[in-house]
Design an enzyme around this catalytic site. Structure first.
Site, PDB file in Angstrom:
ATOM      1  N   ASP A 301       0.870  -1.175   0.000  1.00 20.77           N
ATOM      2  CA  ASP A 301       0.000   0.000   0.000  1.00 20.77           C
ATOM      3  C   ASP A 301       0.915   1.236   0.000  1.00 20.77           C
ATOM      4  O   ASP A 301       2.130   1.149   0.215  1.00 20.77           O
ATOM      5  CB  ASP A 301      -0.946  -0.008   1.195  1.00 20.77           C
TER       6      ASP A 301
HETATM    7  C1  BGC Z   1      -5.053   3.201   0.128  1.00 17.82           C
HETATM    8  C2  BGC Z   1      -5.103   2.212  -1.024  1.00 17.82           C
HETATM    9  C3  BGC Z   1      -4.931   2.958  -2.340  1.00 17.82           C
HETATM   10  C4  BGC Z   1      -3.631   3.738  -2.308  1.00 17.82           C
HETATM   11  C5  BGC Z   1      -3.356   4.496  -3.592  1.00 17.82           C
HETATM   12  C6  BGC Z   1      -3.817   4.086   0.050  1.00 17.82           C
HETATM   13  O1  BGC Z   1      -3.836   5.074   1.023  1.00 17.82           O
HETATM   14  O2  BGC Z   1      -5.051   2.482   1.358  1.00 17.82           O
HETATM   15  O3  BGC Z   1      -6.303   1.511  -0.984  1.00 17.82           O
HETATM   16  O4  BGC Z   1      -4.951   2.049  -3.396  1.00 17.82           O
HETATM   17  O5  BGC Z   1      -3.681   4.661  -1.229  1.00 17.82           O
HETATM   18  O6  BGC Z   1      -4.309   5.478  -3.795  1.00 17.82           O
END
Ligand code: BGC
Length: 778
Positions: A301
């Protein structure tokens, strides 16, 4: 990524000018996995250590989040384009590019200015649509219609691919049993069986026939694993899951997504049982690859490697990078310069074996070959708009919205309304005419202008037969501002005088109308990332508004717009007609209007249990029995412990009967099957849909098993008076479970209960036995 955007006071990004670039047609046939691996190995042999580490790095293209000319808000990294990093082969992937011109610019730098000419992977959060917005995932899960969901994701994939995107950070398949958690909106709710069906459907929809299918993108199911169990429903908090819960509840959607061919998996942020999920070898290697057989690449993530230091786990970014990589992460997603660049030194200092780097690089190069990017890294910018404008997309969004509606209450057949029977219709509420709360793409660009709000949908439906007026009545705002609010423009709060005035306007409108359609719920920024709540009642003055409108004596229909189950105290007991619309997407208002006026008959079912109040949380249907099951509804002395609305519940404008189940055999023999049949009949006067659901319960065994478990469902459409036989096949996969003592999948012989019906409180009952000896299962 939303936490990165705090304070950003800017408007939504537009796609900007599209620079066309001649491009050959996309590769006709996908490159086979074997061929792709062989080519990846040949390329790997030519790479320097620095080039390899570059492939393991993915960076935010911050500028893509903002319109041209915007200034980086305080706290954000600079909006400097990544040209230099791409040119220096420091990146294998970039995220947030959604403009074909920018996509082609980066690819040109990658393939013309780097030594090995390796194209980039471009990733994006294509979650419930790209430009055409579909209902949010908790809504589409309510459809109990995986085929529709697959089609919806296929549309999103085609729009994304047309813009130059190859890969989505979706589906979000975290089981969520705590409605306080904001991200419950992004998933399919509380149930592993429904969650698995929706996970597989979404992977198929995004990826088509497989990685490299033209017009499709790679699916990256997330967040591996247990994020939905964050303590107290607080986003990012630690999660603690027993081995049994992990395997029986949280992993099944991931297993299904992997079986459906998902090319990528995203690791989660939070600590699971005290080890951060993004550096958790048990999760990312033993379970993901060993047990689930995942063959693709794992991305973290956003900034999760850097976060390992903040989390009190890693000493510094080198330590964090080594531990994430060695746990099983192949690619680091980062907002700031990648921590993974430290892996170059770590390999030289013999802290990381080159073999592990090569393994990760091979996985990434293989997928680039399979996508055909080495043949053609570019997107045909001139063709993009044609794809985005395809009228079939809006039609699909409308069908999805119609099939996702859940009729929660309809006392005295208050619905449907008859178009034209009321000459003056009021559409009141904070979300009634708010495109941003209808199409909801959170931070990301969308065709908001094309959004059909509830007001617009009703106005169009009643065009010429009634006067339709709207007013918000209340303003809703978060106590702690949303990090995403900046992307939607700053909200100007009403003064107390304005608040009183707006309420009065709403009441006046109700008084001069014949019927009031009242939208209640939450603004979209009250759900999703960093949007947890400690209370589930209607935010703001909505109860006051409801009471004031009810006091006019006019008939009131409530349309709920929300991303989580809410505490409906003071609503459920007072309003005869409640239609759950969730956030219904680009065509949501049209779908709601058609349902309110009976052109379509709602047939969705709630994929989550609705608590009566936050004090009951967590509450879900698949709990264990306890030693005192007879008092299960009296666990609290101050309130019933039964939920307000059970899992799987939803009404219709018609009525159905579901006959007692018949089984072709009384015993499920080892490797055998039982066919369960029932007949569903539409006993009412309108055509409609029923979702026939099958639940089972194991009476005794080596572990307590839930009181009921969904093990089959089918949504059928029936004309008035029509009957249909529905058949479910049960085999060992339906009765096996992960046993925490054996640490493996087992089957316990013995007696089982079985029910069929139209919710988790189904009554039509039968029994069967599982034969053979206690045994291990696969
Ligand atoms: C979220 C993810 C997301 C990523 C990119 C993160 O903060 O937890 O679900 O895909 O950001 O936007």
């Amino acid at each position: 990524m939303s936490h990165l955007l705090a304070g950003a006071a800017i408007a939504l990004a537009s796609a900007g000018p599209v620079l066309s670039r001649p491009a050959p047609p996309a590769a006709a046939a996908p490159v086979s996995e074997k061929d792709a691996e062989a080519r990846a190995d040949r390329l790997l042999a030519k790479m320097t250590l620095e080039e390899k580490v570059g492939q393991l790095s993915q960076r935010f293209d911050i500028a893509s989040l903002f319109p041209t000319g915007a200034v980086a808000p305080p706290g954000m990294p600079p909006m400097t384009p990544l040209d230099d990093n791409v040119r220096k082969a420091e990146l294998g992937a970039v995220l947030f590019v959604h403009d074909p011109a920018v996509a082609n610019k980066y690819q040109k730098l990658a393939v013309e200015q780097t030594r090995l000419k390796i194209p980039l992977l471009l990733g994006y959060d294509v979650i419930w649509g790209m430009r055409t917005m579909f209902p949010v995932p908790i809504a589409t899960a309510s459809s109990f219609d995986p085929a529709m969901v697959e089609q919806a994701r296929g549309v999103a994939a085609s729009e994304a691919r047309a813009l130059g995107i190859h890969w989505t950070f979706a589906p979000m398949i975290d089981i969520a049993r705590d409605p306080r958690w904001g991200r419950i909106v992004e998933g399919a709710g509380e149930d592993p069986y429904l969650g698995a069906a929706m996970a597989a459907a979404q992977v198929r929809g995004f990826q088509g026939a497989g990685i490299g299918t033209p017009g499709h993108i790679i699916a990256g199911p997330k967040h591996f694993v247990g994020y939905g169990a964050s303590m107290g429903g607080r986003d990012y908090d630690s999660a603690y899951l027993s081995d049994s819960e992990l395997h029986n509840v949280y992993l099944p959607p991931f297993a299904a997504a992997i079986d459906a061919g998902a090319g990528n998996i995203m690791s989660a942020y939070m600590d699971l049982n005290d080890v951060p999920a993004s550096a958790n070898r048990t999760l990312l290697t033993d379970i993901l690859r060993g047990e689930l057989g995942f063959k693709g690449w794992v991305v973290t993530d956003a900034s999760a490697v850097h976060n390992l230091v903040k989390q009190g786990f890693a000493e510094d970014k080198t330590d964090a990078s080594i531990r994430a990589l060695m746990a099983g992460v192949d690619m680091e997603m980062s907002m700031s310069p990648n921590a993974f660049s430290t892996l170059v030194g770590a390999v030289r200092a013999s802290k990381v074996p080159m073999k592990r780097i090569d393994e990760a690089v091979r996985r990434i190069l293989t997928v680039k070959y399979r996508l055909g990017l080495f043949e053609n890294p570019y997107v045909d910018a001139a063709a993009a708009q044609r794809v985005l404008d395809d009228p079939a997309h809006a039609a699909a969004a409308q069908v999805a919205a119609e099939r996702s509606l859940v009729l929660l209450r309809n006392e005295g057949n208050a619905l449907p309304l008859v178009a034209g029977a009321q000459k003056r219709v009021a559409v009141i509420g904070a979300m009634a005419d708010s495109p941003g709360d209808t199409t909801v793409s959170l931070a990301f660009p969308q065709d908001a202008a094309k959004a059909v709000t509830i007001f617009k949908g009703i106005s169009e439906r009643l065009n010429g037969v009634a006067t339709v007026e709207t007013t918000p009545g209340v303003q809703l705002s978060r106590l702690v501002p949303s990090p995403l609010a900046g992307l939607r423009g700053p909200a100007k709060l009403w003064t107390p005088a304005q608040t009183a005035d707006e309420l009065k306007k709403a009441v006046d409108l109700a008084r001069r109308s014949d019927v009031v359609i009242l939208t209640l719920g939450e603004k979209i920024e009250m759900s999703s990332e960093q949007a947890s709540r400690s209370d589930l009642t209607l935010p703001g003055d909505q109860r006051k508004l409801l009471d004031a409108v009810l006091a006019t004596g006019k008939p009131v229909v409530v349309v709920l717009m929300n991303g989580r189950p809410l505490d409906l105290t003071g609503v459920y007991d007072k309003v005869p007609a409640i239609l759950e619309a969730w956030y219904p997407g680009s065509r949501g208002g049209a779908a709601v209007a058609r349902a309110l006026f009976g052109d379509v008959n709602p047939g969705g079912k709630t994929p989550v249990t609705w608590p009566r109040s936050v004090g009951q949380v967590p509450t879900y249907y698949a709990r264990n029995l306890t030693h005192n099951p007879d008092t299960a509804d009296k666990r609290y002395w101050d309130a019933p412990s039964t939920p307000l609305i059970p899992f799987g519940f939803g009404l219709s404008y018609t009525s159905f009967t579901i006959a007692p189940p018949t089984l072709d055999k009384a015993e499920l023999a080892p490797a055998g099957r039982i066919v369960v049949s029932t007949t569903v009949t539409n006993t009412g006067k309108r055509a409609g849909d029923e979702v026939v659901q099958l639940y089972i319960h194991q009476r005794a065994g080596r572990q307590s098993r839930p009181i009921r478990l969904l093990q089959g469902f089918e949504r059928v459409t029936l004309a008035p008076g029509e009957s249909r036989q529905v058949r479910f096949t049960l085999d060992e996969a339906n009765v096996r479970y992960w046993n925490s003592v054996e640490r493996g999948w087992v089957i316990d012989p013995g007696a089982f209960d079985l029910w069929v019906g139209n919710s988790s409180t189904a009554q039509a009952h039968a029994t069967f036995t599982v034969g053979g000896k206690p045994r291990a299962a696969r």
